[in-house]
Design a protein around this motif. Sequence first.
Motif, PDB file in Angstrom:
ATOM      1  N   ALA A  60       1.214  -1.637   0.156  1.00  0.00           N
ATOM      2  CA  ALA A  60       0.325   0.044   0.041  1.00  0.00           C
ATOM      3  C   ALA A  60       0.874   0.840  -0.223  1.00  0.00           C
ATOM      4  O   ALA A  60       0.133   2.192  -0.236  1.00  0.00           O
ATOM      5  N   GLY A  61       1.858   0.916   0.561  1.00  0.00           N
ATOM      6  CA  GLY A  61       3.372   2.316   1.038  1.00  0.00           C
ATOM      7  C   GLY A  61       2.755   3.223   1.693  1.00  0.00           C
ATOM      8  O   GLY A  61       1.255   3.411   2.545  1.00  0.00           O
ATOM      9  N   ALA A  62       3.553   4.133   2.060  1.00  0.00           N
ATOM     10  CA  ALA A  62       3.661   4.695   3.148  1.00  0.00           C
ATOM     11  C   ALA A  62       2.152   5.749   3.413  1.00  0.00           C
ATOM     12  O   ALA A  62       1.916   5.997   3.929  1.00  0.00           O
ATOM     13  N   GLU A  63       2.072   6.221   2.521  1.00  0.00           N
ATOM     14  CA  GLU A  63       1.090   7.320   1.598  1.00  0.00           C
ATOM     15  C   GLU A  63       0.057   6.392   1.877  1.00  0.00           C
ATOM     16  O   GLU A  63      -1.525   7.468   2.176  1.00  0.00           O
ATOM     17  N   ARG A  64      -0.356   5.636   2.246  1.00  0.00           N
ATOM     18  CA  ARG A  64      -1.284   4.982   1.641  1.00  0.00           C
ATOM     19  C   ARG A  64      -2.069   3.859   2.992  1.00  0.00           C
ATOM     20  O   ARG A  64      -2.910   3.280   3.464  1.00  0.00           O
ATOM     21  N   GLU A  65      -0.930   3.915   4.029  1.00  0.00           N
ATOM     22  CA  GLU A  65      -1.333   2.816   5.064  1.00  0.00           C
ATOM     23  C   GLU A  65      -2.182   2.879   5.900  1.00  0.00           C
ATOM     24  O   GLU A  65      -2.730   2.148   6.570  1.00  0.00           O
ATOM     25  N   SER A  66      -2.482   4.258   6.334  1.00  0.00           N
ATOM     26  CA  SER A  66      -3.739   4.523   7.059  1.00  0.00           C
ATOM     27  C   SER A  66      -5.133   4.448   6.436  1.00  0.00           C
ATOM     28  O   SER A  66      -6.338   3.611   7.214  1.00  0.00           O
TER      29      SER A  66
END
Length: 71
Positions: free
Chosen positions: A26-32
């Motif tokens: 998902a990547g850091a920008e979409r983790e949450s």
Amino acid sequence: MTTPTSLNPDARDRLYAECARAISEAGAERESLFLARLALLLFEQVGDEARCRDALADALRALPVPSLSAF
């Protein structure tokens, strides 16, 4: 109310690893966003608002503080 079932240790380890891979994908920008979506989908499977709220509280209470040795 139904009794919650537990995963066996091997299944828990496999799912933990798969979840970690999915978070990375998902990547850091979409983790949450990914984690919130996953939680919502799992809440739907549980189908019991009180149990879901308890799980949220338990997860927050047991949340470890990140350490540099973990990286």
